[in-house]
Design an enzyme around this catalytic site. Structure first.
Site, short mmCIF file in Angstrom:
data_model
loop_
_atom_site.label_atom_id
_atom_site.label_comp_id
_atom_site.label_asym_id
_atom_site.label_seq_id
_atom_site.Cartn_x
_atom_site.Cartn_y
_atom_site.Cartn_z
N CYS A 29 0.83 -1.21 0.00
CA CYS A 29 0.00 0.00 0.00
C CYS A 29 0.87 1.26 0.00
O CYS A 29 1.63 1.50 0.94
CB CYS A 29 -0.91 -0.04 1.23
SG CYS A 29 -1.66 1.51 1.69
N CYS A 32 0.32 3.70 2.86
CA CYS A 32 0.79 3.06 4.11
C CYS A 32 2.29 3.28 4.29
O CYS A 32 2.77 3.43 5.42
CB CYS A 32 0.50 1.56 4.09
SG CYS A 32 -1.26 1.16 4.02
#
Length: 101
Positions: A29, A32
């Site tokens: 991600c 992230c």
């Protein structure tokens, strides 16, 4: 100290007492990857809260239990009770303000 990595077996015990901020994330991600360093910084700066993270790929049961639909999602617990849910990338300042509850 760094953020604590939580699993299905350690999650409930960790959130039961005090204030815990949990970052639900995954290695693939993009946002992230930006959030994790912020989480790590907070974990070294703040003594009044526990900063933790959950890899949704490794802990799908936890992601499902807390209805994590997109990541990063940050959940704020106080004495075992969910008090806030933040979806998407959060700034350090926003998180510090949320932790002062």
């Amino acid at each position: 100290m760094g953020a604590v990595t939580l699993t299905q077996s350690t999650f409930q015990e960790q959130i039961d007492q005090g204030v815990t901020l949990v970052d639900f994330w995954a290695p693939w991600c993009g946002p992230c990857k930006i959030q994790i360093p912020i989480i790590e910084e907070l974990s070294t700066e703040l003594d009044q809260a526990t900063i933790a993270k959950v890899n949704v790929d490794q802990e799908p049961e936890l992601a499902s239990k807390y209805e994590i639909m997109s990541i990063p999602t940050l959940l704020l617990f106080k004495d075992g009770e969910l008090v806030d849910k933040m979806v998407g990338l959060q700034s350090k300042e926003v998180l510090k303000n949320k932790l002062n509850i």
